[in-house]
Design a protein around this motif. Structure first.
Motif, PDB file in Angstrom:
ATOM      1  N   GLY A  54     -30.049 -98.351  25.313  1.00 58.12           N
ATOM      2  CA  GLY A  54     -30.947 -97.210  25.453  1.00 58.12           C
ATOM      3  C   GLY A  54     -32.000 -97.144  24.364  1.00 58.12           C
ATOM      4  O   GLY A  54     -33.130 -96.713  24.606  1.00 58.12           O
ATOM      5  N   ASP A 156     -34.834 -88.084  27.937  1.00 58.41           N
ATOM      6  CA  ASP A 156     -33.762 -88.845  27.306  1.00 58.41           C
ATOM      7  C   ASP A 156     -32.468 -88.373  27.967  1.00 58.41           C
ATOM      8  O   ASP A 156     -31.828 -87.436  27.526  1.00 58.41           O
ATOM      9  CB  ASP A 156     -33.759 -88.572  25.794  1.00 58.41           C
ATOM     10  CG  ASP A 156     -32.622 -89.275  25.075  1.00 58.41           C
ATOM     11  OD1 ASP A 156     -31.759 -89.864  25.745  1.00 58.41           O
ATOM     12  OD2 ASP A 156     -32.586 -89.219  23.835  1.00 58.41           O
ATOM     13  N   CYS A 158     -29.672 -89.849  28.330  1.00 54.17           N
ATOM     14  CA  CYS A 158     -28.537 -90.683  27.908  1.00 54.17           C
ATOM     15  C   CYS A 158     -27.210 -89.942  27.874  1.00 54.17           C
ATOM     16  O   CYS A 158     -26.151 -90.558  27.934  1.00 54.17           O
ATOM     17  CB  CYS A 158     -28.828 -91.301  26.540  1.00 54.17           C
ATOM     18  SG  CYS A 158     -30.230 -92.447  26.551  1.00 54.17           S
ATOM     19  N   GLN A 181     -31.791 -94.102  30.131  1.00 48.70           N
ATOM     20  CA  GLN A 181     -30.344 -94.053  30.214  1.00 48.70           C
ATOM     21  C   GLN A 181     -29.698 -94.911  29.134  1.00 48.70           C
ATOM     22  O   GLN A 181     -30.309 -95.864  28.647  1.00 48.70           O
ATOM     23  CB  GLN A 181     -29.862 -94.566  31.578  1.00 48.70           C
ATOM     24  CG  GLN A 181     -29.957 -93.570  32.708  1.00 48.70           C
ATOM     25  CD  GLN A 181     -29.049 -92.373  32.499  1.00 48.70           C
ATOM     26  OE1 GLN A 181     -28.013 -92.460  31.849  1.00 48.70           O
ATOM     27  NE2 GLN A 181     -29.454 -91.231  33.038  1.00 48.70           N
ATOM     28  N   SER A 182     -28.482 -94.551  28.766  1.00 47.27           N
ATOM     29  CA  SER A 182     -27.662 -95.371  27.880  1.00 47.27           C
ATOM     30  C   SER A 182     -26.320 -95.614  28.544  1.00 47.27           C
ATOM     31  O   SER A 182     -25.740 -94.698  29.135  1.00 47.27           O
ATOM     32  CB  SER A 182     -27.432 -94.678  26.533  1.00 47.27           C
ATOM     33  OG  SER A 182     -26.463 -95.370  25.771  1.00 47.27           O
ATOM     34  N   GLY A 195     -28.720-100.173  28.646  1.00 48.98           N
ATOM     35  CA  GLY A 195     -29.555 -99.005  28.855  1.00 48.98           C
ATOM     36  C   GLY A 195     -30.386 -99.174  30.114  1.00 48.98           C
ATOM     37  O   GLY A 195     -30.370-100.241  30.740  1.00 48.98           O
TER      38      GLY A 195
END
Length: 384
Positions: A54, A156, A158, A181-182, A195
């Motif tokens: 990410g 963000d 994530c 995304q992470s 990510g």
């Protein structure tokens, strides 16, 4: 030892990874295509890209958007340092704004900061909004800021794969231009590392795809070895092994987020009885994926310091609490570069002073949850 989060690998995941090892390609193969396809389907997007992690995805977005030393990018200080680092990597200026009562970037304070910057003839280019802990931010307001001030809006995301706004799990691209995304080991799904970037903008997609591959563009009209270098890029690919794991985990996302919600409800029921503890508050229109369960303690009313409480939980009960996050402006690198008035960050400072992330992951069973809650409540009762 109980940590704030843990990965969960199923037999299906293992078989999928083993299958990838037997493929003709162990990088840039069918599992990369499958993982990206599942992301597009989930977010109802035109384009998706899997990146090595990410953080690299954020760095690539900063470069793709052409930010430079004159640009100012607004974001929350109560987030991981990757966002600010990505901004700084292209010599742009991160501008931190306080959080709201849901621990997300405060939309009203963000607008005030935009007005202030513009009044001082500063170029404001974008806002990066983190859905803290999986609880979606005030996206309606941020969308209006994007339109009103002609800004790029980045989600963000994530923490919040599996979250919903008004029942919509694909809400992110309804508001943001780019979604990050992470798939780190402790996220709601994992590819061990990894990510992603999701967007509906073809120009961004093509640029980001090139950046993932060193900056190369293959000339498909002539010879396939006739590479052209558009710009300096990265080697930000993710192997087939990782993509096989990530694409397999996507199939269990809904179940895992439901399990996390059931654990959060269990915690809520126990901890809301104590006036020295504050449980997280989730707006009615939101469905939180609960990447984190941030529990706040009134240390002024407790006869124990935060540091001693942490050590007691760890040494006596084997519960390893965590803090998310140290405000980015407190790190030496950023502290030396900017003047911060702590009075502008009252919510951030209070939250950082009070919070611990307690264990929340779908592998926890009822017996373990009872053990964790009893350890915390027993200690609290003895320190009131």
């Amino acid at each position: 030892m109980y940590f704030y989060n843990r990965h969960n690998i199923s037999k299906t995941d293992t078989l999928r990874v083993l299958s990838s090892l037997k493929s003709e390609q162990i990088t840039k193969g069918k599992y990369l295509d499958l993982f990206e396809h599942k992301l597009r389907k989930y977010f109802k997007s035109k384009y998706s890209l899997i990146y090595s992690n990410g953080t690299m995805a954020l760095f690539a977005v900063a470069k793709c958007l052409g930010w430079n030393e004159k640009d100012h990018i607004l974001l929350s200080a109560m987030s991981f340092v990757a966002g600010a680092n990505a901004i700084s990597s292209v010599k742009s200026k991160p501008v931190f704004v306080d959080i709201d009562k849901y621990f997300n970037l405060d939309a009203d304070k963000t607008e005030k900061k935009i007005i202030e910057l513009k009044k001082n003839k500063k170029k404001v280019k974008a806002i990066i909004v983190t859905d803290y802990g999986g609880n979606p931010a005030n996206w309606e307001k941020f969308l209006s800021l994007k339109r009103k001030y002609n800004l790029i809006l980045i989600n963000d995301n994530c923490h919040s794969l599996g979250s919903k706004v008004k029942g919509d799990k694909s809400y992110a691209l309804k508001y943001a231009d780019i979604v990050i995304q992470s798939f780190h080991a402790v996220k709601n799904i994992t590819s061990a590392e990894g990510g992603g970037i999701i967007t509906n903008n073809k120009k961004y997609y093509l640029k980001l795809k090139s950046l993932r591959e060193h900056g190369f563009k293959v000339n498909k009209i002539n010879n396939p070895w006739n590479y052209e270098l558009n710009s300096i890029g990265y080697n930000a690919r993710l192997s087939e092994l990782n993509c096989a794991l990530g694409s397999s985990q996507m199939d269990r996302l809904s179940y895992r987020v439901k399990k996390r919600n059931s654990i959060a409800k269990f915690y809520d029921k126990i901890f809301k009885k104590f006036n020295v503890i504050k449980i997280p508050e989730i707006p009615k229109e939101n469905y939180c994926s609960y990447h984190l369960y941030p529990l706040r303690f009134d240390w002024k009313k407790l006869k124990i310091t935060k540091y001693n409480f942490y050590n007691l939980m760890r040494k006596k009960y084997g519960i390893n609490l965590q803090i998310h996050y140290k405000p980015t402006y407190k790190f030496k690198f950023y502290k030396s570069k900017m003047k911060i008035k702590l009075s502008d960050f009252k919510n951030t400072e209070n939250f950082y002073r009070e919070v611990f992330s307690i264990p929340l992951y779908d592998g926890l069973n009822k017996k373990e949850l009872i053990y964790i809650t009893k350890a915390i409540t027993k200690t609290i009762k003895s320190k009131i």
